[in-house]
Scaffold this active site. Structure first.
Site, PDB file in Angstrom:
ATOM      1  N   LEU A 122       0.844  -1.199   0.000  1.00 25.64           N
ATOM      2  CA  LEU A 122       0.000   0.000   0.000  1.00 25.64           C
ATOM      3  C   LEU A 122       0.879   1.249   0.000  1.00 25.64           C
ATOM      4  CD1 LEU A 122      -2.580  -1.400   2.574  1.00 25.64           C
ATOM      5  CD2 LEU A 122      -2.908  -1.178   0.106  1.00 25.64           C
ATOM      6  N   GLY A 123       1.863   1.225  -0.892  1.00 24.19           N
ATOM      7  CA  GLY A 123       2.718   2.399  -1.091  1.00 24.19           C
ATOM      8  C   GLY A 123       2.001   3.419  -1.949  1.00 24.19           C
ATOM      9  N   GLY A 168       0.051   1.371  -4.676  1.00 26.26           N
ATOM     10  CA  GLY A 168      -0.929   0.422  -4.130  1.00 26.26           C
ATOM     11  C   GLY A 168      -2.056   1.108  -3.372  1.00 26.26           C
ATOM     12  N   ASN A 171       6.750  -3.491 -11.238  1.00 21.99           N
ATOM     13  CA  ASN A 171       7.599  -3.378 -12.431  1.00 21.99           C
ATOM     14  C   ASN A 171       8.624  -4.509 -12.458  1.00 21.99           C
ATOM     15  OD1 ASN A 171       6.622  -1.213 -13.924  1.00 21.99           O
ATOM     16  ND2 ASN A 171       7.760   0.303 -12.742  1.00 21.99           N
ATOM     17  N   SER A 221       0.727   1.588 -15.664  1.00 15.95           N
ATOM     18  CA  SER A 221       1.288   2.914 -15.923  1.00 15.95           C
ATOM     19  C   SER A 221       0.278   3.991 -15.548  1.00 15.95           C
ATOM     20  CB  SER A 221       1.646   3.057 -17.402  1.00 15.95           C
ATOM     21  OG  SER A 221       2.181   4.342 -17.649  1.00 15.95           O
ATOM     22  N   LYS A 228       5.347  -3.561 -20.507  1.00 15.61           N
ATOM     23  CA  LYS A 228       5.604  -2.422 -19.604  1.00 15.61           C
ATOM     24  C   LYS A 228       7.074  -2.019 -19.645  1.00 15.61           C
ATOM     25  CE  LYS A 228       4.649   0.769 -16.594  1.00 15.61           C
ATOM     26  NZ  LYS A 228       5.372   0.805 -15.386  1.00 15.61           N
ATOM     27  N   HIS A 243       7.446   0.010 -22.724  1.00 21.32           N
ATOM     28  CA  HIS A 243       6.782   1.291 -22.438  1.00 21.32           C
ATOM     29  C   HIS A 243       7.719   2.202 -21.656  1.00 21.32           C
ATOM     30  CE1 HIS A 243       4.691   3.722 -19.381  1.00 21.32           C
ATOM     31  NE2 HIS A 243       3.701   3.892 -20.243  1.00 21.32           N
ATOM     32  N   ASN A 244       8.354   1.669 -20.641  1.00 18.20           N
ATOM     33  CA  ASN A 244       9.229   2.511 -19.822  1.00 18.20           C
ATOM     34  C   ASN A 244      10.493   2.915 -20.580  1.00 18.20           C
ATOM     35  OD1 ASN A 244       7.314   2.214 -17.882  1.00 18.20           O
ATOM     36  ND2 ASN A 244       8.709   1.586 -16.263  1.00 18.20           N
ATOM     37  N   GLU A 286       9.440   5.732 -22.532  1.00 13.96           N
ATOM     38  CA  GLU A 286       9.325   6.866 -21.580  1.00 13.96           C
ATOM     39  C   GLU A 286      10.689   7.560 -21.410  1.00 13.96           C
ATOM     40  OE1 GLU A 286       6.933   5.816 -17.959  1.00 13.96           O
ATOM     41  OE2 GLU A 286       8.847   6.147 -16.987  1.00 13.96           O
ATOM     42  N   TYR A 287      11.753   6.760 -21.302  1.00 17.93           N
ATOM     43  CA  TYR A 287      13.095   7.341 -21.157  1.00 17.93           C
ATOM     44  C   TYR A 287      13.415   8.236 -22.357  1.00 17.93           C
ATOM     45  CZ  TYR A 287      14.934   4.278 -17.387  1.00 17.93           C
ATOM     46  OH  TYR A 287      15.186   3.643 -16.210  1.00 17.93           O
TER      47      TYR A 287
HETATM   48  O1  LIG Z   1       6.647   2.591 -14.257  1.00 12.55           O
HETATM   49  C1  LIG Z   1       6.793   3.782 -14.120  1.00 12.55           C
HETATM   50  C2  LIG Z   1       6.087   4.756 -14.967  1.00 12.55           C
HETATM   51  O2  LIG Z   1       5.456   4.151 -16.019  1.00 12.55           O
HETATM   52  C3  LIG Z   1       7.763   4.238 -13.114  1.00 12.55           C
HETATM   53  O3  LIG Z   1       7.424   5.462 -12.658  1.00 12.55           O
HETATM   54  C4  LIG Z   1       9.070   4.094 -13.736  1.00 12.55           C
HETATM   55  O4  LIG Z   1       9.446   2.797 -13.405  1.00 12.55           O
HETATM   56  C5  LIG Z   1      10.181   4.960 -13.305  1.00 12.55           C
HETATM   57  O5  LIG Z   1      11.308   4.346 -13.847  1.00 12.55           O
HETATM   58  P1  LIG Z   1      12.752   4.870 -13.604  1.00 12.55           P
HETATM   59  O6  LIG Z   1      12.917   4.901 -12.094  1.00 12.55           O
HETATM   60  O7  LIG Z   1      13.654   3.840 -14.230  1.00 12.55           O
HETATM   61  O8  LIG Z   1      12.808   6.221 -14.229  1.00 12.55           O
END
Ligand SMILES: O=C(CO)[C@H](O)[C@H](O)COP(=O)(O)O
Length: 307
Positions: free
Chosen positions: A8-9, A12, A86, A112, A166, A169-170, A173-174
């Site tokens: 429950l962070g 969660g 993740n 996400s 996922k 996806h991440n 995101e980078y």
């Molecule tokens: O899953 C996420 C977003 O979709 C997390 O916020 C992500 O894992 C952050 O990743 P990192 O710490 O490698 O930047």
């Protein structure tokens, strides 16, 4: 439907609220008694009617593997476990086999949406059998954004496919965050541009580069003009590395994602990059991930939405 929720962070706890708001009953367990509904993991299992559904939302790696091993001891044939963290996709088969030995199903789900998912809904990428995924659909429907199921939810394939999706996806995101960061740095370097934030804000509407990440960059600049307070020191939690490893395995030329990952490594050696300040600010905005201020102190949670 009933759901047991372990962890429950910041993810969660919000997911518990969203699932409850959709009318389901959640029994949440967390080792911190002040947020937990029950005292122990076995109390959580005992508080659910069989066949049970349990969602694990704890940090990837050892904490998730340990939780799943403990659940394997407590659960009964017909129950099902979802790993919503993740986790690296290569953890999914061992977890599935461990639980499957006792007739317990396993589904992996990439989630996400960060700390904003409570109100906006979460994008879900799911791996598992049709039977297990169908059974969990009421919970997935509660978590995903409203509207068409296909927008925000995918049953991407068998066990492992959700976490693989996922991970990629991440990785994307980078690359996206880094491109916005570089654009921000270049705009800031050019004396012709007298309104950097206004330019980025204008891009959020109508343009081909409009996006939620761009809106969050504008928000970060509103809160901290010139990103004066934030250090460029940018951490990572694994998915970018795994994406690059997979790109190598498949001989996919992942130039952008690997450059974005290596730029994060460089940020830890040679501080002062405006682009990496933007990347760090974005991680804090969408995920509430802790970042460093310019004096090297860690802080976080500033991206937590108030709505
Ligand atoms: O899953 C996420 C977003 O979709 C997390 O916020 C992500 O894992 C952050 O990743 P990192 O710490 O490698 O930047």
């Amino acid at each position: 439907m009933q759901l047991g929720l372990v962890g429950l962070g910041k993810m969660g706890a919000n997911m518990r609220t969203r699932i409850q708001e959709a009318g389901h009953q959640v029994v949440g367990y967390d080792p911190r008694p002040e947020v937990s509904d029950v005292a122990t993991l076995s109390d959580m299992v005992a508080g659910l009617d069989a066949p049970r559904a349990i969602w694990v939302m704890v940090p990837s790696g050892e904490p998730t593997r340990t939780t799943i091993a403990q659940l394997a001891e407590l659960l009964e044939p017909g129950d099902v476990v979802v790993d919503g963290g993740n986790s690296k996709y290569t953890d999914d088969h061992p977890n599935s086999e461990l639980l499957g030995g006792n007739g317990v199903g396993y589904v992996d789900c990439g989630v996400s949406g960060g700390v904003w998912g409570l109100r906006n809904g979460y994008g879900l990428m799911v791996g598992g059998s049709d039977e297990d995924v169908t059974r969990l659909m009421p919970i997935f429907d509660a978590l995903r954004p409203p509207g068409e199921r296909a927008n925000g939810f995918v049953h991407a394939g068998p066990v492992g496919a959700g976490h693989y999706a996922k991970m990629v996806h991440n990785g994307v995101e980078y690359g996206l965050m880094h491109a916005y960061g570089e654009g921000y740095e270049l705009l800031s370097a050019e004396p012709l541009i007298t309104d950097v934030e206004g330019t980025l804000r204008a891009w959020t509407t109508g343009t081909v580069v409009r996006s939620w990440l761009l809106e969050l960059l504008v928000r970060a600049l509103d809160e901290d003009p010139g990103l004066a307070e934030i250090s460029d020191y940018t951490t990572d939690s694994g998915e970018g590395r795994w994406t690059v490893e997979e790109a190598i395995r498949h001989s996919v030329p992942a130039n952008v994602i690997s450059a974005a990952l290596f730029a994060r490594f460089a940020s830890r050696q040679d501080q002062g990059s405006p682009a990496l300040k933007a990347v760090s600010a974005l991680r804090n905005q969408f995920g509430g991930h802790s970042v460093k201020d310019t004096s090297g102190r860690s802080f976080g949670e500033t991206g937590t939405p108030t709505t």
